[in-house]
Write an enzyme that holds these catalytic residues in place. Structure first.
Site, short mmCIF file in Angstrom:
data_model
loop_
_atom_site.label_atom_id
_atom_site.label_comp_id
_atom_site.label_asym_id
_atom_site.label_seq_id
_atom_site.Cartn_x
_atom_site.Cartn_y
_atom_site.Cartn_z
CB THR A 40 30.94 43.12 46.63
OG1 THR A 40 30.86 43.85 45.68
CG2 THR A 40 31.18 43.00 48.24
CG HIS A 43 35.89 40.56 46.20
ND1 HIS A 43 37.03 40.31 45.73
CD2 HIS A 43 35.54 41.35 45.47
CE1 HIS A 43 37.16 40.79 44.73
NE2 HIS A 43 35.79 41.29 44.28
#
Lengths: 344, 344, 344, 344
Positions: A40, A43
């Site tokens: 995450t 990202h």
């Protein structure tokens, strides 16, 4: 204090001084010691479609961590359950407690979830404020293990949703959470654990975590081998950790009639599914895994760790100070790392 | 053929020649190679109240066994699933398939159950006739292990009814089934397994099967120790294998609020239970274990054995020919034995 | 404000002026409009062994209630989920949120439960302070119904623990909670609901709530009739609401092989149980019911009420002002009442 | 005897004389009185890709039926459970009993299932031979209702897999099985049942079976209305009966976070699924429905029918003799019929 901050829309993060967080009545202030770097965070670093649609900079990044309690709000103190100096980790989903999922034992999909390091300031920082309800004492578990209990909890949630003891389990995708899940499935009595990944480094990690047999989808006829080795028309349970349509296809083919697939890997694109052949005529049960059950998953994980049934350390391959974040991101991007930890 | 027969009301059994059983269309004839001697067989030998109320002599005794298929009935053959020479064991409960328990996945408590060696001729004999639906192929599991899968299945049923992975388990009573259950609980991911028995020999067996801590109820404050070591107000799950009111009392005290007790040990007398304090205010779940789930328990057990997760061999302490039955009974009666096997 | 207070050890309660409660940061202050009188309040009035061992006078009594929010603590307000004037009811168990039961979805048996009207000031008063997490908005449900959702929730918890749809249910004891449970079992698709009670008045209430057949244990061979009418060897599920050893005996005899008994009625004395015959050989599941699942039970109950599936009003037989408490207690003691409500 | 036979590859069926079936030792011969015509029979009539890939003509068609026992095989007779003249229906999946699904309570997805009227001779005939294990006595249920218990059982299986009592249910597609499922969901305590179909005739049937609100996807914003009426972010459970990708999309959008979708409608083409958004982040449970649980579904269905909780009669719209098969097929093809029954 020092923190890794997403300052503005765009690639990267900035290590900078920010104010130490203020705590509310129900909060504790935690001096972070270790934090895990997650896909995450990649990202967010790269500012992809998901990240740019969700984050509102500036925000301190990081949602996997452990440290020591430095200060307590008045209501947190009144619980009598935690003290300054306690080593703790925390669930990073801050939930409302009042919506229908929260009220039916499904707080992990609360309608109003705020995730630290995404929707509010996170843990790549010297201090973080957390509601006392989200905090758990580590006891004799060190903070570098405490810092990876968030993703390990994803694995526990995925592996223990369904019957494992006396069943065959197939883990598709051997990133850190896949590798943790292999360890959990072995601990929980899976009769055989199969694992597949395109990377030999990850397959080696998988074997270290207890996989009985690993496959390389680039070379092996994975479905045929899984069927042959499971001694029936497929495995009892698949844990889909790859997040790729090809992984989905393998999962549907490799699972036996009446079996179960738990999906954790989050794909960037959609998958074409033949519902009749793949789901209905096979009588399958499918489950989408978000976060960790609050807090059954944590209780199970603490017990597995304390009972010596699960050792996550082989998965941790790299450690950096906060200054090394760019390097950490690069390693994760290139699939060269298992779990990467920041020392803060 | 030779068989151990309860010929008439009264103590003992007789080893004698009897006709080889005839098989029906759905049956297979099995050449028995190994058979387990059970506490039930002791009750039958001694002709106690239960035995004299249930058995109709003459009847061939014995319900735990394994051997090779010698002959197939026409419908059994038509299944195409078993052949002469296959090594097999069998579920000893022959059920109707039509009553409400049978029709709702609870065939183990069929209203019309016939148990081999009790309600019809059994397995302490050179040959036994069994419905093909009750028969399972052993593959590479030897017949001396196959012969104890009936009591091991009781243990699998008891241990796997409830969540084991990441939970603490306390086994009260370390006879053969208690010891098997310890092995199953460990295999299924129990974070800690506690066990108690008055006999040091049985406690030693319990430790060999994986018990983390064993207690002697004659000396230890068992409940206090269990609470201390489980780190909360009690264990998550108790497996009651002693069949004594004192074991029941310990079970109710040692289990945590919201916990579970599975009862397998069958007491000769009744127990005084404080429902308010022991069951209702604790929010407990209790479960009475009869036989083996047909056939989920067997599937789980085969997988645990084949996956190398469960090794029952330490529990087998003695082996005799059928001529040694009196000696076997004596050992079981005196609590000097683990599992006793007849070689036939 | 006016309140019914247990001032000192001994029989009775006193209606007197006491200070309006102060609220903490997480609390709301509620103007009570209706409150239910419970068997527990009778125990407190009479100052029996349980009451004298647990309560520390002076304490305001009452744990079943509904009213309107009058004031909000700062953190309660910050949730944005409740407002002054909202009609609400509340779960009366105030729990720690941190113990193993709380952390595994079993907050109803929290190790540190504080019950309002027992362990802290309760609801027979013009105002009560409650944590916002325990409070639920009534919407269009009136406060006299809201005031009995605590005991109705006991009934929902008892009736919905186990499969009801397409199963036969037998409710033993038709006090208010037994009658509510009859309504819940009917709503949830029980194929037949049987009920027994010694009082014709209560049997009449049971029939109003939907019981298909009622029995008088003083005259009827209850077990024989239940077996005959359920068309098998007994009912699928028993809800034991009487709290008497005779009710327990009937429950064990009337339930079918492989069935389930949920126990809610709390007996004053212990029961002699034949574990072998009544639990183990029958393969039963037993469950002890404490409180309401937090908050699955409440969600189910609100949905049943709002969907028009459950109408509890026939059970409410009497209404009094707080001044009528002695009369209310007398009615309950003599078994002459269904549910009694105080109007405040 | 007369029978409707698929004689050769190609469209249609032939009504002709064929030999009365011979029964094996475990079989009963049944004089068929009523039989249901199913969408599957339409596929077979039209000889589509699925039908031509599976059937081996000549084969007698028909898998939903009821009638009277005319003759018993020797082992069937030995059970003592059925007699000549008994009115019966039967499960049309003939299973092996030995594969892993069969051995773990999932016989409905047996690896070796033979379906009557598809893989072996079926029920559109004066007589059919069935294994006694598949046969169930109707008692006072008439044979025209018994003949539709196969598809009604599909509906029971679909509706009762998951918690219904106190939950909202949305049925997508109101063909006969969808309409039966509406009735089952209402009987089992659903707080609200929503239903959608493009046909007003079918929506009317849905309302007759108990749907609280019906939608026309051609006009209504179905997802917005479902969310509004369920009072949260969606319904607790969706029953997908349409078998269309558009139905799948609606199901994923209309279900709440943490909800459940049971899929029964079998699509002819594949569906594009966004696993991240639709399954994983929502924390959903999905289940593919094949057949009926053997025999839990049947037990539940018999109890619902006998208890007067479920009345399937509004769904039956047409009745024909076997000579009217072409007309029946035409009605089904045009979506003009609910359930069509043959009188034999």
């Amino acid at each position: 204090m020092k923190a890794l901050v997403k300052e503005t829309a765009g690639v990267g993060m900035t290590l900078k001084d920010v104010p130490t967080p203020k705590i509310g009545a129900n909060d504790v202030l935690i001096r972070v010691r270790h934090a895990g770097v997650c896909g995450t965070d990649l990202h967010i670093w790269e500012w992809d479609a998901w990240a740019s649609g969700r984050l509102k900079p500036p925000v301190v990044i990081g949602h996997e961590f452990a440290g020591e309690i430095a200060e307590l709000g008045v209501e947190a103190k009144a619980t009598g359950l935690v003290s300054v100096g306690d080593k703790v980790t925390a669930e990073g989903h801050i939930i409302c407690g009042h919506c229908r999922p929260c009220r039916t034992g499904q707080g992990h999909v609360c309608e109003r979830t705020q995730i630290i390091g995404v929707d509010r300031d996170g843990a790549f920082a010297e201090y973080i404020a957390m509601p006392v309800s989200n905090v758990m004492k580590l006891g004799n578990i060190p903070t570098d293990i405490g810092a990876i209990m968030d993703p390990m909890g994803n694995a526990v949630h995925t592996a223990l949703e369904g019957m494992v003891a006396g069943n065959t389990v197939f883990v598709i995708g051997c990133g850190p959470i896949g590798c943790f899940a292999i360890g959990v499935a072995k601990a929980a009595g899976a009769s055989k654990v199969f694992a597949s990944d395109f990377s030999e480094g990850r397959r080696e990690l998988a074997r270290k975590m207890g996989a009985d047999v690993t496959f390389d989808p680039a070379k092996d006829d994975v479905v045929a081998k899984v069927r042959e080795l499971s001694g029936t028309n497929g495995v009892d349970m698949v844990l889909e950790m790859s997040g790729h349509p090809a992984g989905h296809a393998t999962a549907f083919d490799a699972v036996r009639l009446g079996g179960r697939i738990n999906f954790l890997g989050t794909p960037a694109k959609s998958t074409d599914v033949n519902f009749a052949k793949s789901i209905i005529f096979k009588g399958l049960t499918l489950y989408g895994v978000t976060g960790r059950k609050m807090y059954t998953t944590w209780e199970e994980m603490f017990a597995l760790l304390r009972g010596g049934k699960l050792d996550p350390r082989p998965v941790v391959t790299h450690r950096f100070p906060m200054e090394g974040m760019a390097e950490a991101i690069e390693l994760i991007k290139n699939g060269k790392a298992g779990k990467v930890i920041l020392e803060i």
